[in-house]
Scaffold this motif. Structure first.
Motif, short mmCIF file in Angstrom:
data_model
loop_
_atom_site.label_atom_id
_atom_site.label_comp_id
_atom_site.label_asym_id
_atom_site.label_seq_id
_atom_site.Cartn_x
_atom_site.Cartn_y
_atom_site.Cartn_z
N VAL A 24 31.65 36.34 55.03
CA VAL A 24 31.57 35.01 55.66
C VAL A 24 30.11 34.67 55.95
N ARG A 25 29.37 35.64 56.47
CA ARG A 25 27.98 35.39 56.84
C ARG A 25 27.23 36.70 56.97
N VAL A 26 25.97 36.66 56.62
CA VAL A 26 25.06 37.78 56.86
C VAL A 26 23.97 37.29 57.80
N TRP A 77 22.01 53.44 61.49
CA TRP A 77 23.43 53.71 61.41
C TRP A 77 24.18 52.45 61.04
N LEU A 78 25.40 52.63 60.54
CA LEU A 78 26.30 51.51 60.28
C LEU A 78 27.44 51.60 61.29
N ARG A 79 27.64 50.52 62.04
CA ARG A 79 28.69 50.48 63.06
C ARG A 79 29.70 49.41 62.69
N TRP A 80 30.94 49.83 62.49
CA TRP A 80 32.02 48.92 62.13
C TRP A 80 32.68 48.37 63.39
N LEU A 84 34.40 41.62 65.66
CA LEU A 84 32.97 41.30 65.59
C LEU A 84 32.68 40.03 66.37
N SER A 85 31.62 40.06 67.15
CA SER A 85 31.23 38.89 67.92
C SER A 85 30.90 37.72 66.99
N PRO A 86 31.42 36.54 67.29
CA PRO A 86 31.11 35.38 66.44
C PRO A 86 29.66 34.93 66.58
N ASN A 101 29.33 39.80 58.48
CA ASN A 101 30.58 39.28 59.04
C ASN A 101 31.57 39.06 57.91
N LEU A 102 32.72 39.73 58.01
CA LEU A 102 33.76 39.65 56.98
C LEU A 102 34.98 38.90 57.50
N GLY A 103 34.73 37.95 58.41
CA GLY A 103 35.82 37.16 58.95
C GLY A 103 36.47 37.80 60.16
N GLY A 104 35.70 37.95 61.22
CA GLY A 104 36.22 38.55 62.45
C GLY A 104 36.06 40.05 62.52
#
Length: 283
Positions: A24-26, A77-80, A84-86, A101-104
């Motif tokens: 959705v967004r980077v 690090w990568l944190r999933w 996810l905060s909008p 952001n992969l849609g929430g």
């Protein structure tokens, strides 16, 4: 620093949770992490995530033919997040360098500390990342014959060779200590002078240590947690503690901005290595 096992676990997490979703967004909170300008990161918007793989210690997210490649460096690090905060992360505030952001749901690339070395590339092919083009064979891909070929004629110390990514991809400071300890080999041994039995021990230890670490990282659901290696390490980071194999005191050699640990009884015939990078065994 995240090494092969941790990065493999992160790639597996992305295969399980990100593949099939749409970007959705980077949001880029730290422009210094971007090592490419064309195509822009916004080209990732609207693309479906179609794959996630590991190249040595590099993570590669395939977004319908456009790749987001990252190297987490020492403190990244990568944190999933499933929630996810909008709101996009604020530039220059906190550890977040980049958010996908992969849609929430989605993930943050974070980096602690003051040395900012986390790196991200947006490329049409992973081959466009210069560092990837220079990687040696993956540590988990080698059989005994392949490792024998790599070691043949080499004059470096084993520790140096194991951590040289252009020679062998995926192994860093921590797991090289663990591999050498399990193989009962000195970190200062000359790589090209190992006999056949020692090479076989090195190969077997490398496969066992790395595969076990991958399994532990998968069990911990690494992308949801802070990187944690210590539970499975026997010598690295355990200076002054007893070796779990023989009970001798784990020793350390420090150089530049890192250190290595080893057991004198298990690895150097009871002799202590001098605490200088180019030293020989103390007499």
């Amino acid at each position: 620093m995240p090494e092969l096992p941790e990065v493999e676990a992160l790639a597996q997490h992305l295969r399980d949770h990100a593949v099939g979703r749409t970007v959705v967004r980077v949001d880029v909170a730290s422009m210094s992490v971007l090592k490419t300008a064309s195509p822009p990161w916004t080209e990732l918007h609207g693309r479906e995530v179609t794959g996630a793989v590991r190249h040595g210690k590099y993570l590669d997210l395939d977004c319908a033919g456009l790749h987001l490649v990252c190297h987490l460096a020492r403190a990244g690090w990568l944190r999933w997040s499933d929630n996810l905060s909008p709101a996009p992360p604020k530039p220059g505030k906190g550890p977040i360098a980049l958010r996908v952001n992969l849609g929430g749901v989605g993930f943050d690339l974070t980096e602690a500390g003051t040395q900012k070395k986390l790196a991200v590339w947006v490329v049409a092919s992973p081959d466009e990342v210069p560092r990837l083009a220079k990687l040696g064979p993956d540590a988990l891909s080698l059989d005994v014959g392949g490792l024998t070929e790599i070691l043949a004629g080499r004059t470096e110390r084993l520790k140096t060779l194991l951590t040289d990514q252009s020679t062998l991809a995926g192994v860093g400071n921590a797991y090289s200590d663990e591999i050498l300890h399990a193989a009962k080999l000195s970190p200062f041994a000359t790589a090209g002078k190992l006999d056949a039995a020692a090479v076989e021990r090195l190969h077997d230890s490398m496969q066992e240590i790395l595969r076990d670490a991958v399994a532990r990282s998968l069990e911990q659901d690494a992308a949801r947690l802070k990187a944690e290696k210590r539970s499975g390490l026997r010598v690295h980071g355990r200076t002054g503690m007893p070796c779990p194999v023989c009970g001798d005191t784990v020793r350390e050699v420090s150089f530049a901005d890192r250190s290595m640990q080893y057991c004198p009884t298990c690895q150097t015939g009871g002799k202590q290595l001098a605490d200088r990078r180019l030293s020989r065994l103390l007499k």
